[in-house]
Every structure is written in structure tokens, then in C-alpha cells.
Design a protein around this motif. Structure first.
Motif, PDB file in Angstrom:
ATOM      1  N   UNK A 274       0.827  -1.202   0.000  1.00  0.00           N
ATOM      2  CA  UNK A 274       0.000   0.000   0.000  1.00  0.00           C
ATOM      3  C   UNK A 274       0.862   1.253   0.000  1.00  0.00           C
ATOM      4  N   UNK A 275       1.858   1.291   0.859  1.00  0.00           N
ATOM      5  CA  UNK A 275       2.702   2.486   0.972  1.00  0.00           C
ATOM      6  C   UNK A 275       3.455   2.745  -0.327  1.00  0.00           C
ATOM      7  N   UNK A 276       4.000   1.684  -0.936  1.00  0.00           N
ATOM      8  CA  UNK A 276       4.772   1.873  -2.166  1.00  0.00           C
ATOM      9  C   UNK A 276       3.890   2.368  -3.315  1.00  0.00           C
ATOM     10  N   UNK A 277       2.674   1.855  -3.369  1.00  0.00           N
ATOM     11  CA  UNK A 277       1.780   2.266  -4.456  1.00  0.00           C
ATOM     12  C   UNK A 277       1.207   3.662  -4.219  1.00  0.00           C
ATOM     13  N   UNK A 278       0.777   3.925  -3.006  1.00  0.00           N
ATOM     14  CA  UNK A 278       0.148   5.210  -2.729  1.00  0.00           C
ATOM     15  C   UNK A 278       1.134   6.358  -2.907  1.00  0.00           C
ATOM     16  N   UNK A 279       2.397   6.109  -2.639  1.00  0.00           N
ATOM     17  CA  UNK A 279       3.409   7.149  -2.799  1.00  0.00           C
ATOM     18  C   UNK A 279       3.940   7.250  -4.221  1.00  0.00           C
ATOM     19  N   UNK A 280       3.489   6.357  -5.089  1.00  0.00           N
ATOM     20  CA  UNK A 280       3.933   6.382  -6.486  1.00  0.00           C
ATOM     21  C   UNK A 280       2.799   6.772  -7.416  1.00  0.00           C
ATOM     22  N   UNK A 281       1.886   7.592  -6.927  1.00  0.00           N
ATOM     23  CA  UNK A 281       0.723   7.950  -7.734  1.00  0.00           C
ATOM     24  C   UNK A 281       1.117   8.697  -9.011  1.00  0.00           C
ATOM     25  N   UNK A 282       2.005   9.668  -8.895  1.00  0.00           N
ATOM     26  CA  UNK A 282       2.342  10.460 -10.081  1.00  0.00           C
ATOM     27  C   UNK A 282       3.008   9.618 -11.174  1.00  0.00           C
ATOM     28  N   UNK A 283       4.033   8.782 -10.859  1.00  0.00           N
ATOM     29  CA  UNK A 283       4.616   7.936 -11.917  1.00  0.00           C
ATOM     30  C   UNK A 283       3.645   6.903 -12.473  1.00  0.00           C
ATOM     31  N   UNK A 284       2.533   6.658 -11.762  1.00  0.00           N
ATOM     32  CA  UNK A 284       1.559   5.677 -12.229  1.00  0.00           C
ATOM     33  C   UNK A 284       0.399   6.304 -12.986  1.00  0.00           C
ATOM     34  N   UNK A 285       0.462   7.599 -13.240  1.00  0.00           N
ATOM     35  CA  UNK A 285      -0.627   8.257 -13.955  1.00  0.00           C
ATOM     36  C   UNK A 285      -0.691   7.745 -15.389  1.00  0.00           C
ATOM     37  N   UNK A 286      -1.877   7.866 -15.984  1.00  0.00           N
ATOM     38  CA  UNK A 286      -2.017   7.435 -17.377  1.00  0.00           C
ATOM     39  C   UNK A 286      -1.046   8.174 -18.282  1.00  0.00           C
ATOM     40  N   UNK A 287      -0.782   9.436 -17.955  1.00  0.00           N
ATOM     41  CA  UNK A 287       0.153  10.211 -18.771  1.00  0.00           C
ATOM     42  C   UNK A 287       1.558   9.640 -18.653  1.00  0.00           C
ATOM     43  N   UNK A 288       2.015   9.408 -17.419  1.00  0.00           N
ATOM     44  CA  UNK A 288       3.376   8.927 -17.214  1.00  0.00           C
ATOM     45  C   UNK A 288       3.573   7.513 -17.749  1.00  0.00           C
ATOM     46  N   UNK A 289       2.534   6.686 -17.686  1.00  0.00           N
ATOM     47  CA  UNK A 289       2.669   5.296 -18.113  1.00  0.00           C
ATOM     48  C   UNK A 289       3.049   5.182 -19.590  1.00  0.00           C
ATOM     49  N   UNK A 290       2.575   6.123 -20.423  1.00  0.00           N
ATOM     50  CA  UNK A 290       2.744   5.969 -21.862  1.00  0.00           C
ATOM     51  C   UNK A 290       3.664   6.996 -22.498  1.00  0.00           C
ATOM     52  N   UNK A 291       4.066   8.039 -21.775  1.00  0.00           N
ATOM     53  CA  UNK A 291       4.980   9.018 -22.359  1.00  0.00           C
ATOM     54  C   UNK A 291       6.386   8.456 -22.519  1.00  0.00           C
ATOM     55  N   UNK A 292       6.708   7.397 -21.794  1.00  0.00           N
ATOM     56  CA  UNK A 292       8.046   6.808 -21.898  1.00  0.00           C
ATOM     57  C   UNK A 292       8.188   5.932 -23.134  1.00  0.00           C
ATOM     58  N   UNK A 293       7.097   5.673 -23.843  1.00  0.00           N
ATOM     59  CA  UNK A 293       7.133   4.766 -24.985  1.00  0.00           C
ATOM     60  C   UNK A 293       7.367   5.531 -26.277  1.00  0.00           C
ATOM     61  N   UNK A 294       8.120   4.907 -27.197  1.00  0.00           N
ATOM     62  CA  UNK A 294       8.283   5.504 -28.515  1.00  0.00           C
ATOM     63  C   UNK A 294       7.095   5.113 -29.403  1.00  0.00           C
ATOM     64  N   UNK A 295       7.121   5.584 -30.658  1.00  0.00           N
ATOM     65  CA  UNK A 295       5.979   5.374 -31.550  1.00  0.00           C
ATOM     66  C   UNK A 295       5.693   3.884 -31.770  1.00  0.00           C
ATOM     67  N   UNK A 296       6.741   3.100 -31.947  1.00  0.00           N
ATOM     68  CA  UNK A 296       6.545   1.671 -32.189  1.00  0.00           C
ATOM     69  C   UNK A 296       5.897   0.994 -30.982  1.00  0.00           C
ATOM     70  N   UNK A 297       6.398   1.315 -29.790  1.00  0.00           N
ATOM     71  CA  UNK A 297       5.857   0.709 -28.571  1.00  0.00           C
ATOM     72  C   UNK A 297       4.400   1.118 -28.353  1.00  0.00           C
ATOM     73  N   UNK A 298       4.063   2.363 -28.662  1.00  0.00           N
ATOM     74  CA  UNK A 298       2.680   2.805 -28.521  1.00  0.00           C
ATOM     75  C   UNK A 298       1.769   2.058 -29.481  1.00  0.00           C
ATOM     76  N   UNK A 299       2.224   1.870 -30.723  1.00  0.00           N
ATOM     77  CA  UNK A 299       1.418   1.135 -31.687  1.00  0.00           C
ATOM     78  C   UNK A 299       1.179  -0.297 -31.216  1.00  0.00           C
ATOM     79  N   UNK A 300       2.177  -0.883 -30.565  1.00  0.00           N
ATOM     80  CA  UNK A 300       2.040  -2.253 -30.066  1.00  0.00           C
ATOM     81  C   UNK A 300       1.051  -2.345 -28.904  1.00  0.00           C
TER      82      UNK A 300
END
Length: 570
Positions: A76-102
Motif C-alpha cells: 500500500x505504501x509503495x503504491x500510494x506514494x507512487x501515484x504520479x509515476x503511475x498516472x495514465x500520462x506517465x505510463x505511456x509518455x516513456x514509450x516511442x511510436x513503435x511501442x505505442x502502436x504495439x
């Protein structure tokens, strides 16, 4: 309460429950103790509680922080404190075009997150909440569960008028909100579903903000410039869900279900190595065309069962050194001169285990040879007394070429001649035009997109060359061949055409012209490809006829297709 205090509280609570359990072993069960502890925690620690209208999603969609706190405080503590890196925005901004298409497959994190978000937004719509602004940083995805910044989400829903200005600048809004007020006919579903579909577009393409609705529609038409790995069929989905009428009641969940169906169709398509091809083509001058020749050309090589080569070239009519007709005719001359060699290569490709790599090699070589042949034709027009050849408008031609084996097509192209996949369900454009507007779009991927005033000027064509004053000849400019592929189903046609076909059809927008194309297909879908190509070309000639018009069609015929003999008879 900080993490240290929370950890100390959990330890004390655990010790207390252990003492109670030992003191009353016959009267208290672990389940009763956990339920009691949960009730205490719910009162003592309000963990981002969802609003009442979202309670129905607790079992399937939303993350249960209380249960997680009780079951595993460290997790619980690890997840609750990692809210920002777990946002929908953060989850997919690290991917390049090929990874997003996949990510466009049924069980991917993107599709899972999209489903959970659609369920949440649909629940909000049913509570009469209109989401006029949706930002992926407000939502957090933990495995297959979703959490939200409820304050931000509800602020968007209840204070939509105050947020319209910033929403409009981002382009994340229903077009009915362009006047920065909420019109009475705009339903919560229409506004929210439009916003949801825009999130899908933005995530997959990383498009810059659209300046207005017209720019957003341009982005839909050209979304594969930003991510060329995405399926062409996605364009039709985007058109539907980003152009909802203001009174629409289609929900984000229905939008996701349509996307899931598209993904499923892509996943279940299978390649057929052996199949027969029905082909046909038509080229018309254009009754209102102001020139002296048909500068379009078509090629159909179908001597090898199951392997076919199709091409359309459109000469550019502004040349002062040579002519567009000469440039396009050079392509046909090359195909006729190499017909025997091309047929032998097609025969080898029909049985090859590495046919796709070999097929792309054939396409690249044909473009290179045709390009050089046009440049050689340009040089043949040079004379000793020629004035300033460096400033001359040299002849040139577009080229779109398809190599089809079985039901798979490899498509290369330069210029604005296009390839389409037609079916009773819709029209899918397979290629992007090579013009000034498109090049500007490629250069400005990270900035606001604006339409160019010179969108029609072509930048990648057969005959693109530079004059060398030392040799006093033109040299070919090396250009990359754009590659596209598609699988053809039993009810699909592959269409190659010059720009005169679509530009000649009635309609104010490209979507309207494609609807006209679809209506013509519906009336003549049982015709042979030769007759269908004739009907499409004649319709463009009848509607406007202000350019040369060329259409080449291919259809895959499976031997057990009950319509085969019927079409052959026609």
C-alpha cells in the motif's frame, strides 16, 4: 499522517488485534477482526474516497485502498506514494511510436486503462456530469485498477464553463463548446466521449495541441505522420468519435468497445499465401481538363497466379523541360521493358518464404529505376543553347505501386497518388500525400500545427533532381520510398488512383468524397474490378472532370467464394 506514522499505527493495530484474538479465541474470528479494523481505518484515514456515483465500480474498476492497506501495508505504501509515476500520462509518455502502436492489442496496459477510464467516465455521464476537460495526469493505473484525482475530475465536471478557455486551447473539447459556453443541446455523453477519444488520439500519436476544430480534423486525417506504425483503420474510428453530434448519447464505454472491436479485427486477420486476384483499371482524360494529353498511366502485371503488381503514375503538368505525360509514360515504358524480368520475380515471390523482404526490394528497385529513367529523359531534352537549365521546371510524376501476394499488399509511393482499402464497411486511406503541407507537419511535430498555404506542391516525385553546372546535366535526388501494408479480406478491394479520382467526386471535405466513393461501391459491389474501376472513374468525370482520372482495383478471390463465378460472368 506521514509514512512513518502510518507504519507505526499499523504495527500497533496488528499487535492489538493479536492480543484480542488470543484473549477471545472462541468468540472472535480473524474475519471479524479485519472487518472491525477496516471500519476503524475508514473513519481514521480517508484515502481519496470516490464519490457516490462511482461506488458501483468498486468491485471491478477502482482500486480499493482500504483493502490494500489491510492486506499488505508495505505494498500500500509503495503504491500510494507512487501515484504520479503511475498516472495514465506517465505510463505511456516513456514509450516511442513503435511501442505505442504495439499497445493496440486486447490485453495491453493501454487498452486496460482505456476500458477502466471509459467505465468511470460513463458512470459520471449517468450521473449527469459533463467532463469538458480530461487530463491523463489525473488518473492512475495500478495493474488493472484505476484511481482518480476526484477533486480535479469533479471540478471539470461541475465548473465546465470556467475551464472552457484552457480546454479550447488544448483542443480537448467537443466542437459545440467552441463559443466557450455550454449549449443546451450538448449532452454529457457527447462532450465526455469526444474528450475521451481525444485522449486516445493524443496518447498514441503525441500530437501537438490543435489550434481549433479544423486543425484537429486535419490531425485525424494525418495521424499516421506522427505514428506511422498505427493501423490505417484507426482513422475511421477517430473520425466517428471525434465528430459526435452535440445531442449524441453514445458513451465513452461504447467508444472503447468500438476501439476494442477494431483491435480484435486487426488481431484476427490472417495472411493467405495462395489466392487468385481479380484486377481491372480505367483511365479517363477528364472532360473539363485543360491540357492536350492524359498524363496519367496505369500498370497491371497479373500473369502469375496469386502475385500481382499494380501501379498508377500521374505526370505533373507544370514542367517546362519535358512534360508530365512523358514522365508518367516513362514508368509504363520501364514496366513493359522489364515485363519478362518482373514476371519471373513475381513467380519467385509467389513461392518464397522471405517474400516480404524480397518484395520490398523489388519495389525499391522499381522506384529507383523509374526515378533514374525520368531523370535520363529530362537530360535528353538538354541542348547546347538551352538557357538556364538550373531554373527550369523539370518533368516529374507521382507513383503509387502495390505488390500483392495472396491477400497481403505491400505499397510504396511518392507524391499524391493514393492507395485505399475499400469495403462495404468503409473507406481506409493507406497512404499520406508527399506535399509541402505534409513536410511542414513533419518538421513541426512538437509545435502547434497550422495548415500551409502551399499544401498541393509536391516534394517527393519521380524526376526530383538537381542541375550540376560542371557536368551540365541533372542528377537524381535520392528519396525514401514510403511503405504501407494491408491485409485484404473477402469483401475488400485495393484501390490505387491518381488525385483526379477523389478531387473529381462531389463533396466539400475528404470524408464526404469518401462517402460518395462508398456509395458507388455499394451500387456496383457485384461488378468485376474492370467495371467497378470504370464506374468510379466515370462518376468523377461526371461530377467535375477537371483532371485526368485513373483507378486500378484488385480483389482477392478465394476458391470457395460463392460470388466468384457470378463476378467472372459479369
Amino acid at each position: 499522517m506521514n509514512s512513518t506514522e502510518l507504519d507505526e499505527l499499523m504495527k500497533r493495530l496488528k499487535r492489538t488485534l493479536e492480543y484480542v484474538a488470543e484473549a477471545f479465541p472462541d468468540r472472535l474470528s480473524p474475519e471479524m477482526l479485519w472487518n472491525a479494523g477496516s471500519a476503524v481505518l475508514r473513519e481514521a484515514i480517508p484515502l481519496n474516497p470516490p464519490p457516490d456515483w462511482a461506488e458501483s465500480l468498486a468491485e471491478t474498476t477502482l482500486i480499493d485502498w482500504y483493502a490494500l492497506l489491510i492486506e499488505d501495508s508495505d505494498l500500500f505504501e509503495s503504491r500510494f506514494n507512487q501515484r504520479e509515476p503511475s498516472s495514465l500520462q506517465a505510463r505511456f509518455t516513456v514509450m516511442d511510436a513503435t511501442a505505442l502502436a504495439e499497445q493496440l492489442h486486447s490485453d495491453s496496459p493501454l487498452m486496460t486503462g482505456a476500458q477502466r477510464l471509459a467505465e468511470l467516465l460513463t458512470a459520471a455521464n449517468r450521473a449527469d456530469l459533463m467532463i469538458t476537460r480530461l487530463h491523463p495526469s489525473d488518473f492512475y493505473l495500478y495493474e488493472d485498477r484505476l484511481d482518480a484525482d476526484w477533486e480535479s475530475l469533479l471540478g471539470s465536471a461541475r465548473n465546465g464553463t470556467d475551464r472552457l478557455l484552457s480546454t479550447y486551447e488544448l483542443g480537448w473539447m467537443h466542437p459545440a463548446l467552441r463559443k466557450r459556453e455550454i449549449p443546451p443541446e450538448l449532452t454529457p455523453a457527447a462532450a465526455t466521449t469526444h474528450t475521451y477519444a481525444y485522449w486516445i488520439l493524443h496518447t498514441l500519436t503525441r500530437l501537438p495541441p490543435a489550434a481549433n476544430q479544423a486543425s484537429l480534423l486535419d490531425q485525424i486525417e494525418r495521424f499516421r505522420v506522427y505514428n506511422p506504425h498505427l493501423p490505417n483503420a484507426l482513422r475511421a474510428w477517430l473520425r466517428t468519435w471525434l465528430r459526435l453530434p452535440a445531442d449524441s448519447r453514445q458513451t465513452p464505454l461504447e467508444c472503447w468497445q468500438a476501439l476494442q472491436a477494431l483491435v480484435h479485427d486487426c488481431e484476427t486477420q490472417s495472411e493467405i499465401a495462395i489466392a487468385r486476384h481479380e484486377t481491372g483499371g480505367e483511365s479517363l482524360f477528364g472532360r473539363n481538363k485543360r491540357s492536350h494529353q492524359n498524363e496519367d498511366m496505369l500498370v497491371i502485371l497479373n500473369d502469375v497466379p496469386g502475385a500481382t503488381l499494380l501501379a498508377v503514375a500521374d505526370g505533373v503538368s507544370t514542367a517546362s523541360l519535358g512534360s508530365g505525360g512523358q514522365a508518367s509514360f516513362t514508368v509504363r515504358e520501364l514496366a513493359e521493358r522489364q515485363r519478362r524480368t518482373l514476371t519471373e520475380r513475381l513467380d519467385a515471390l509467389a513461392a518464397s518464404d522471405t517474400w516480404e523482404a524480397d518484395g520490398w526490394q523489388l519495389i525499391e528497385e522499381f522506384f529507383e529505376n523509374a526515378h533514374q529513367a525520368v531523370v535520363d529523359k529530362i537530360n535528353s531534352h538538354l541542348t547546347e543553347d538551352a538557357e538556364s537549365p538550373a531554373t527550369a521546371e523539370t518533368m516529374s510524376s507521382t507513383l503509387v505501386l502495390a505488390l500483392v501476394r495472396g491477400n497481403r499488399a505491400l505499397i510504396g509511393h511518392w507524391g499524391d497518388s493514393r492507395a485505399y482499402r475499400l469495403s462495404p464497411q468503409g473507406v481506409v486511406r493507406l497512404t499520406e500525400d508527399h506535399n509541402v503541407e505534409m513536410e511542414a507537419l513533419l518538421r513541426s511535430r512538437e509545435s502547434r500545427y497550422e495548415r500551409s498555404d502551399q499544401g498541393a506542391a509536391l516534394v517527393r516525385v519521380l524526376g526530383q533532381c538537381r542541375y550540376d553546372p560542371q557536368t551540365r546535366r541533372f542528377a537524381a535526388v535520392e528519396q525514401k520510398v514510403s511503405r504501407d501494408t494491408c491485409l485484404l479480406g473477402a469483401e475488400d478491394w485495393l484501390l490505387l488512383c491518381s488525385d483526379g479520382l477523389l478531387s473529381g467526386l462531389k463533396g466539400e471535405s475528404e470524408t464526404e468524397k469518401e462517402q460518395r466513393l462508398l456509395a458507388l461501391l455499394g451500387r456496383h459491389h457485384e461488378s468485376h474490378c474492370r467495371e467497378l474501376a470504370r464506374q468510379l472513374s466515370r462518376a468523377a468525370d461526371d461530377d467535375k472532370g477537371d483532371d485526368n482520372i485513373t483507378a486500378v482495383l484488385l480483389r482477392v478471390i478465394v476458391d470457395d467464394d460463392p460470388q466468384t463465378e457470378h463476378r467472372a460472368a459479369k
